[in-house]
Every structure is written in structure tokens, then in C-alpha cells.
Design an enzyme around this catalytic site. Structure first.
Site, mmCIF file in Angstrom:
data_model
loop_
_atom_site.group_PDB
_atom_site.id
_atom_site.type_symbol
_atom_site.label_atom_id
_atom_site.label_comp_id
_atom_site.label_asym_id
_atom_site.label_seq_id
_atom_site.Cartn_x
_atom_site.Cartn_y
_atom_site.Cartn_z
ATOM 1 N N HIS A 461 0.823 -1.201 0.000
ATOM 2 C CA HIS A 461 0.000 0.000 0.000
ATOM 3 C C HIS A 461 0.864 1.262 0.000
ATOM 4 C CE1 HIS A 461 -3.860 -2.161 1.407
ATOM 5 N NE2 HIS A 461 -3.759 -2.066 0.097
ATOM 6 N N GLU A 698 -17.515 -4.762 -24.500
ATOM 7 C CA GLU A 698 -16.605 -5.486 -23.610
ATOM 8 C C GLU A 698 -16.651 -6.984 -23.867
ATOM 9 O OE1 GLU A 698 -16.504 -3.565 -19.426
ATOM 10 O OE2 GLU A 698 -18.599 -3.634 -20.002
ATOM 11 N N ASP A 722 -12.133 -5.864 -20.134
ATOM 12 C CA ASP A 722 -12.980 -7.061 -20.218
ATOM 13 C C ASP A 722 -12.931 -7.676 -21.609
ATOM 14 O OD1 ASP A 722 -14.106 -7.725 -17.711
ATOM 15 O OD2 ASP A 722 -15.183 -5.827 -17.756
ATOM 16 N N CYS A 769 -12.257 3.222 -23.308
ATOM 17 C CA CYS A 769 -12.105 3.648 -21.918
ATOM 18 C C CYS A 769 -11.390 2.599 -21.075
ATOM 19 C CB CYS A 769 -13.464 3.971 -21.294
ATOM 20 S SG CYS A 769 -14.559 2.556 -21.206
HETATM 21 C C1 PEP Z 1 -13.143 -2.384 -19.182
HETATM 22 O O1 PEP Z 1 -13.583 -3.523 -19.018
HETATM 23 O O2 PEP Z 1 -12.226 -2.106 -20.002
HETATM 24 C C2 PEP Z 1 -13.674 -1.265 -18.385
HETATM 25 C C3 PEP Z 1 -13.332 -0.019 -18.649
HETATM 26 O O3 PEP Z 1 -14.503 -1.568 -17.361
HETATM 27 P P1 PEP Z 1 -13.954 -2.109 -15.929
HETATM 28 O O4 PEP Z 1 -12.451 -2.083 -15.986
HETATM 29 O O5 PEP Z 1 -14.508 -1.217 -14.901
HETATM 30 O O6 PEP Z 1 -14.505 -3.495 -15.896
HETATM 31 MG MG MG Z 2 -15.401 -3.795 -17.809
#
Ligand code: PEP
Ligand code: MG
Length: 843
Positions: A461, A698, A722, A769
């Protein structure tokens, strides 16, 4: 000589220890035996004896037989982390049990979900000349059936006091103080046992009025020797003086290693820890990169004294409660003012403060006449020992968190608050053996240049906090750190993992020049980050921020975010007893929207379920959480919850600032269901228009049907984290597969390409994202494939904008097309490396 039959303590599948996914057990460091993969949750005594250890977490138990043999049963692997959840002890330490008596009951489901493995080792502490025979073959075994036999057992019980040994034999003894940070835990004990076994003399360790055979790791651990405790080593036998000398030397060695301990799993590309005193350079492991010059500033941890005895238990209980409440309130206040990273770590500490097993242990000690401070410290140290016993670097790093919580409470008991700011000179390079999370957050960032630790780990941490504070940090430097004179000027090259401890005046001047030019470059990047971002050919690329809370929003605004591309709203839903109401959600979303200023906010609807369970929702137990009820599936299965979130999101002012993003989409029907609800609420709330809706891409299913999905939404946002896990069939959290779970795998790139093509054809914006958006090698490929919005962590925005400004889209396109035909992620990265200079060259 006789033999002892050991029964199976559990029903299940019997297997050799080699199959236990833990080095300590598979390597037989704690002794020989067998393992059982249990099918029932009842542990019975495998033989008669005395319960010598049964920690508060009740995940393990050891029994000492009348012949002095120690049998350890460790239920599952990494189960100490459950802190007693799912376990119910049926006996207490010190109890005498008969073979077949129930020792522990546990909930198979709960433990299976929380543990690395259910494999339960049953091991016999090593004892001279004693071996295991008649081992049960691999296969099903029922509790109570014979698992193996131990023998031959010597006439003299190993645990009997050595004073009973023949007087004619030579005897020797020695004493020392244990300077091991976490006391005599599994690893140093294993080292001692190995050393003790090489002598004919019988060696015992004595502490707290108890004695343990120095060949038995379990027995030594059960002594509960802590940092600062005195220890006496006794030996009786022909080579007694040599045996005592060897054990003392082994302990010295263990203590030296402990103070210079490097993490067991260095980060990729880390420099191996090796002090090279004399050369003027010490090597360390890079925890946070950077380059700084500064003044060596050593900090020593304060020792907090506690009173051991108290005659007034009621007063001590009240004192402990008062201290716990004060610390809880203070930590909550600190959490509210810091960033997401600090908040998460403090939340873990708050958990420790309320941990039932810690409190139970402390109250037990108070009832036995101990003072509150003594009781709390002992309870914490007991838990630390249990963590240490697992011999895992990550677990050791958790021990530091416990030490931190211990210090907070002891200070509160003494009526003191931890000083919020520790005094530091200008440009301090902080030197310490180790740091606690609260110690780093108490440092004055303005005066802190870098941190160098003798021990420490890259995943602790403290390392995470240093990264969030953007402080360069080296760890695992070792004992050489102590040679540095306090106040001397040192150069920390935390990119190369080197600490220059005797720089010449010329070195210092040159290094100061480097620091200054890097500082100016960072300022320029930040300043430029505030303006809109275009590639070299003028193509507009929007750079947005991924946010989790209001502190992230402030950082995003500072770093030049042009909007929020992903607001992970789960933070409001998880780790609480009831669902957040509509008004609470509205306040949180409105606060974030206000902090960002006049830019759009893409609010992702709750991505819960699966690996993000909610205590207040009866979600099914998932065999494969990543493939079960998560994302939009959970939201649609709980319409009341979804409706409250939608109403809160739609009420954020001004209308239209918030756009909604649907997670884990697999088909158009899911989007239509959400759209139906949104339309209904739009009417209910008399909103002036239609809110924009986007789909997260995803799943391979969504990527392959992106053209259909485009017909239902206003924009697409690719969640590469994902998408990569589902395309490559590799768990995104799997440590061993981490290097291979690469979003630049051509299979993932082809899915991103078909998504981008579908979006472009339909005139819909395609954003990314997921984590790949901040990967500098991925950026030219993503832009080449048609992505026009990237959403990344706030700190990454300035450098990302600078990179985009040096790219030409046509060249990115050519590179991307070649990458789609590559055979592996490695090949893709090599292609980028080869091309990137040309791609980024200004005209
Ligand atoms: C992803 O899956 O790329 C995403 C942005 O969502 P999370 O990382 O929150 O699952
Ligand atoms: Mg995701």
C-alpha cells in the site's frame, strides 16, 4: 519404539503435498504429510492430543500428541485472509482432544469463494528419525479413515524438558533478543529447524516460560516470540556448544535478512536488490519511477510503550472502545479529503479496526488482566503472525497495514493523535527500513523528493500511495541504506533502480540539471493539456478521464480532461449494507459533474454482480463470476435498483451533461430494455429531451454485432480490459497470465477494428475507456483503427495529449492495418517500436 496412526481429519480427495498450490507446504517446509481437497466442512482430530495452536481466524489447527509429535491441519490456502469468515472453532487452544473430536466447522462455499485453494495440508512437524509410512493412495477418503502412520517414535518425547536428559551429556545455552520485524514466524523458524537438525544435541528454544523443540517449526511458531522478546537457546548432547552457536548464528542471519528483506515477487523489469557499497551506488527495486536529487533524511519509527497489567477490566474495555472510535473517526475524516487510492487503503484499515477476531482476542486478554494497549498490540501481533506463517510477500505487506492500525490505536490510547505532517527538510530523500501507509500520508509532499526503503515491496500500500503522490520510490535496497550519512546529498535514479550515495559535486550539478529539465517538460505537458487535442494532420481526438469519485474529478480537471469518459458508479454501491438511495446518488453525481466544469460526464450504469457482489442483493453464487450475472444483466434483474440510479442520473443539472453508458452488453435487446426504462422516466420527470445512451463493447459478442448495436445507441465505448479477458479466455486478475493478457493481441485488435468500422459507418463516436487507452504503444493503433476518444486515468492525460499531437493519422492507419495481420501481441509491439519514430515525427 512405536508407531502412531493419523486419521483423515476431513472427507475429500486425498493427494500428495506436491499438489498444494503453496510453496511452503509443497516444499514441505513445515513438514511431511498429505493433502485433502475437502468435500465436507467438518474437521475432526486426526489423533489424540493437546490443541497447541488455533488462531482466532480458525483456519488452521495444530495438535501435539502425547509422544510430542505436532500435527498441523491448514484448511485451504490463503484462508487467513478470510479473517475467520466461514470458520467456526469447536475447541480452544490448550484443550485435550480425542481422535475424532470435532475441531473446526467451516462453510465450504464461503471458504471456496474467498480462498486461493481448498487444498488442506495435514503435516507432521519434522522430528529426527521419524518418518511417514502407509500413506493413503490418491483418491477419495472419508474423515476418520487412516491417512498415514508415523514412526518409529523415540522413547523420549521430543517436547519433554531437556533438563530430563542424561546429566552426563554436555549442555550449553545462549540468549538473544529477537529483532525480526514480525517475530519468529514460519520462514526464520524453518531456517532454524534446518540448522538444528544437523547436530546430535537436542536443542530447545525457550520464551514466555515455554519450551519448543528447535527442530519443529510449528512448535517454534507456537511459542509466539515477537519482535523485541528475549529468547533462550538450550542444547544437551555431545555437540551442544556447537549447536547453540549455530542456532544463534542462524538467528542472526535471519535478522539481517529480515531487516534487508526484498519482496518475494519483484515487479517486471525490476532491478534485483543488491547493495554495492564502496561503488557509491546502491541498487534497489523500482516501485515508482522518477529522478531526483536531495538530502538524505532518515526517519525512525517511534516506539510506543504499553502497560501490561491492569486490575480494572471494565475500564480497559471502555478505553479500547474509546480509542477505536477516535481512530475510526479520524481515519474517516482523512479518507474524505484524499484521493481514491488513499480512501481505498484507509477503508482496509477501517475494516481492521472493526475486525471481530481482533476485538475478540483483545477482549479475551483484557479479561485475563491485561491493559488495553497490551491486549490490542498482542491481538494484532497474533494476526500478523498468522499472515507471516503463509510465507507470502503480499501477506507480509498486509502485515504492515496491521502494524499501522496497531500504532494508531496505541497512540489514541495514550491520548495522542498521529502528527499529520512530519517535519522534513527541503528536497528530502526519505530513508527508512520500511514505512507504514499512515506514515507516508503524513509526509509533507512539498518537501519530499523521493523515498528509499531498505525493505518494502512494489505492491504494498505504501508503493501504491507513493505512486498516487507521484513520489519516486526505490524499495528493497537492503542494509546498505544504513551507511548513508543523514543530511548528505544523494541522487535517486528511480527509473534505473539506482541510488547514488557518494556523488561528486559535478554529478550533483548534472543531476540537478536533469531534474530541472524534467520538471519543465512536465509543466509544459500540463499547460498544453488544457488546450484541445489534435493529431499532426488536424484530426480532433478527445481525451477524457476515467473517474471513481469526486477527488478523481478534481485531478481530472487539473490535468486537462475534456470530459469524463467513464464514471465507475459501482463505488457508491459496493461495500455497504443497503443500496444508496436516489438522492444520495444524485448528490454524488452532481458533485462530480460540478467539479469537472462545463464538460460532459459519461456515467456508467452500475457494473455490479459477478466479482463485485453486493451484500444487500441476493445474488446467486457463481461458479464463474466473470461469466455470470454482472453488468447490465444484474441491473435488469433488479429494476428497482436500476430505476433509482437512472432517476438520479437523469436529474443531474444541466440536463444533457450526463450521458449514460451500459456495461457488459451482449445484444441489442439489453439496450432496448434500458432505453424503455429511460424513456418512461424521461416522461415521469418531464425532462426537456432524450438522454444520450452508449454501449460498452466489452464482450466479443458486442464487438461482432457492433453494427446492430449502433442502431440502438448514440455512441460506443470499448472496455478493453474485459474485452481482452473474454477474447483471450484469460482472467484479467490472473497473476500468472498477466503478461499474456495483452490488449494488443491481434484478436482483440480485430474486434476493436470491427467495432470502430461499425461506428464510423453509422456516424457514431467510438471511444476506448479500458486500460489500453493509456498504453503509449497502443495509442497510434487505436487512432489508426478509427477511435476518436480516449478515456484514461487523470494523471495520464498530459502525456497522452502530447503523444497524440505528434501522430499523423494516415501513418497510424498503415501501422494499424499491419498490426491486424500480426501473429501475437509481441509482434504487434515490435511493429509499433519499429514504426513509432516515423509515426511521431513532425513534418
Ligand atoms: C473495461 O472492461 O475495459 C472497463 C473499462 O470496465 P472495468 O475495468 O470497470 O470493468
Ligand atoms: Mg469492464
Amino acid at each position: 519404539m512405536s508407531t502412531l496412526k493419523v486419521m483423515a481429519p476431513l472427507t475429500g480427495w486425498c493427494a500428495p503435498l506436491d499438489e498444494v498450490p503453496d510453496q511452503v507446504f509443497a516444499g514441505r517446509m513445515l513438514g511431511d504429510g498429505l493433502a485433502i481437497d475437502p468435500t465436507s466442512g467438518v474437521v475432526i482430530a486426526p489423533c489424540a492430543g493437546e490443541i497447541i495452536t488455533l488462531p482466532a481466524s480458525a483456519h488452521a489447527v495444530s495438535i501435539r500428541t502425547a509422544q510430542g509429535i505436532d500435527v498441523l491441519i491448514h484448511i485451504g490456502i490463503d484462508t487467513v485472509e478470510l479473517r475467520g469468515r466461514g470458520f467456526e472453532p469447536c475447541v480452544k487452544p490448550g484443550a485435550m482432544v480425542r481422535a475424532g473430536d470435532e475441531l473446526i466447522r467451516f462453510d465450504l462455499d464461503v471458504v471456496a469463494r474467498g480462498a486461493k485453494s481448498l487444498m488442506t495440508p495435514i503435516v507432521i512437524a519434522p522430528m529426527d528419525g521419524v518418518t511417514i509410512s502407509q500413506r493413503r493412495a490418491q483418491g477419495l477418503v472419508a474423515a476418520g479413515e487412516i491417512l498415514f502412520e508415523i514412526g518409529p517414535i523415540p522413547q523420549h518425547a521430543m517436547s519433554q524438558p531437556l533438563a530430563a536428559a542424561a546429566a552426563a551429556e554436555s549442555a550449553a545455552s545462549g540468549t538473544l533478543t529477537i529483532a525480526l520485524r514480525h517475530g519468529l514466524h514460519a520462514r526464520p523458524a524453518a531456517m532454524l529447524a534446518n540448522r538444528a537438525k544437523t547436530f546430535a544435541a537436542q536443542v530447545s528454544l525457550n520464551a514466555h516460560g515455554r519450551s519448543a523443540n528447535a527442530r519443529s517449526v510449528v512448535a517454534m511458531m507456537a511459542l509466539g516470540v515477537r519482535h523485541g522478546d528475549g529468547l533462550t537457546i538450550q542444547a544437551i548432547g555431545p555437540d551442544a556448544p556447537q549447536a547453540v552457536a549455530a542456532v544463534v548464528a542462524a538467528l542472526d542471519e535471519a535478522m539481517t535478512m529480515d531487516s534487508a528483506a526484498a519482496p518475494a515477487a519483484p515487479a517486471a523489469g525490476a532491478v534485483p536488490s543488491a547493495a554495492q557499497a564502496g561503488t557509491g551506488v546502491l541498487n534497489g527495486i523500482v516501485a515508482v519511477g522518477g529522478f531526483e536529487v536531495g538530502r538524505a533524511t532518515r526517519i525512525e519509527r517511534r516506539k510506543i510503550d504499553v502497560v501490561e497489567h491492569s486490575a480494572n477490566s471494565a475500564h480497559e474495555v471502555a478505553e479500547l472502545e474509546r480509542a477505536l472510535t477516535n481512530v475510526r473517526l479520524r481515519l474517516q475524516r482523512v479518507a474524505a479529503t484524499g484521493g481514491a487510492t488513499r480512501r481505498e487503503i484507509i477503508e482496509a484499515h477501517l475494516e481492521f479496526l472493526s475486525d471481530p477476531s481482533l476485538q475478540e482476542a483483545a477482549h479475551g486478554l483484557i479479561a485475563a488482566g491485561k491493559g488495553a494497549g497490551f491486549a490490542w498490540r498482542s491481538a494484532v501481533r497474533q494476526s500478523i503472525s498468522a499472515l507471516e506463517a503463509l510465507g507470502d510477500a503480499r501477506m507480509r505487506e498486509r502485515a504492515d497495514d496491521l502494524l499501522d492500525v496497531e500504532a494508531h490505536v496505541l497512540l489514541a490510547l495514550a491520548g495522542e493523535a498521529r502528527p499529520m505532517i512530519m517535519p522534513l527538510p527541503e528536497q528530502a530523500v526519505l530513508l527508512a527500513d520500511d514505512l507504514l501507509p499512515s506514515e507516508i500520508t503524513a509526509l509533507d509532499r512539498q518537501r519530499l523528493a523521493a523515498i528509499c526503503l531498505g525493505a518494502g515491496g512494489t505492491t504494498s500500500h505504501v508503493a501504491i500511495l507513493a505512486a498516487a503522490m507521484e513520489v519516486p520510490m526505490l524499495v528493497g535496497i537492503g542494509a546498505g541504506l544504513r551507511e548513508i550519512a543523514d543530511g548528505s546529498i544523494v541522487i535517486v535514479d528511480a527509473d534505473a533502480g539506482r541510488l547514488h550515495i557518494k556523488p561528486s559535486a559535478q554529478d550533483i550539478e548534472q543531476a540537478r540539471g536533469t531534474v530541472e529539465s524534467r520538471r519543465l517538460a512536465r509543466i509544459a505537458q500540463r499547460a498544453a493539456a488544457r488546450t484541445e487535442c489534435r493529431a499532426l494532420d488536424g484530426t480532433r481526438v478527445e481525451v477524457f478521464a476515467n473517474l471513481g469519485n469526486i477527488a478523481d474529478a478534481a485531478a481530472a480537471a487539473l490535468n486537462g480532461a475534456e470530459g469524463c469518459g467513464l464514471l465507475r458508479t459501482e463505488f457508491l454501491f459496493i461495500d455497504r449494507e443497503t443500496a444508496p438511495g436516489e438522492d444520495e446518488q444524485l448528490a454524488a453525481y452532481q458533485g462530480i459533474a460540478n467539479a469537472l466544469g462545463d464538460v460532459p460526464v459519461i456515467l456508467r450504469l452500475m457494473d455490479v454482480g459477478g466479482d463485485k457482489p453486493l451484500r444487500y442483493l441476493a445474488l446467486p453464487h457463481e461458479e464463474n463470476p466473470a461469466l455470470g450475472m454482472r453488468g447490465v444483466r444484474t441491473a435488469l434483474a433488479h429494476p428497482d435498483l436500476l430505476r433509482a440510479q437512472l432517476r438520479a442520473a437523469l436529474r443531474v443539472a444541466p440536463f444533457g451533461k450526463v450521458r449514460l453508458l451500459i456495461p457488459m452488453v451482449t445484444d441489442a435487446a439489453e439496450i432496448r430494455a434500458v432505453r424503455g426504462m429511460v424513456d418512461e422516466l424521461t416522461r415521469e420527470l418531464s425532462l426537456p429531451g432524450r438522454v444520450e445512451l452508449g454501449a460498452m463493447i466489452e464482450t466479443p459478442a458486442a464487438a461482432l454485432t457492433a453494427a446492430r448495436i449502433c442502431g440502438e445507441v448514440e455512441f460506443l465505448s470499448i472496455g478493453s480490459n474485459d474485452l481482452t479477458q473474454y477474447t483471450l479466455a484469460m482472467d484479467r486478475g490472473h497473476a500468472e497470465l498477466a503478461r499474456r493478457t495483452d490488449a494488443l493481441h491481434p484478436a482483440v485488435l480485430n474486434l476493436i477494428a470491427s467495432t470502430a468500422d461499425a461506428g464510423t459507418a453509422a456516424g457514431k463516436l467510438v471511444a476506448v475507456c479500458g486500460g489500453v487507452a493509456a498504453d503509449s504503444q497502443a495509442v497510434p493503433i487505436l487512432l489508426g483503427l478509427g477511435v476518436r476518444e480516449l478515456s484514461v486515468v487523470p494523471a495520464a492525460i498530459p502525456a497522452l495529449k502530447q503523444q497524440i499531437r505528434g501522430l499523423r493519422i494516415l501513418e497510424c492507419r498503415e501501422l494499424a492495418i499491419r498490426c491486424l495481420g500480426a501473429a501475437s501481441a509481441g509482434e504487434v509491439r515490435a511493429l509499433v517500436e519499429k514504426t513509432i519514430a516515423n509515426v511521431g515525427e513532425p513534418t
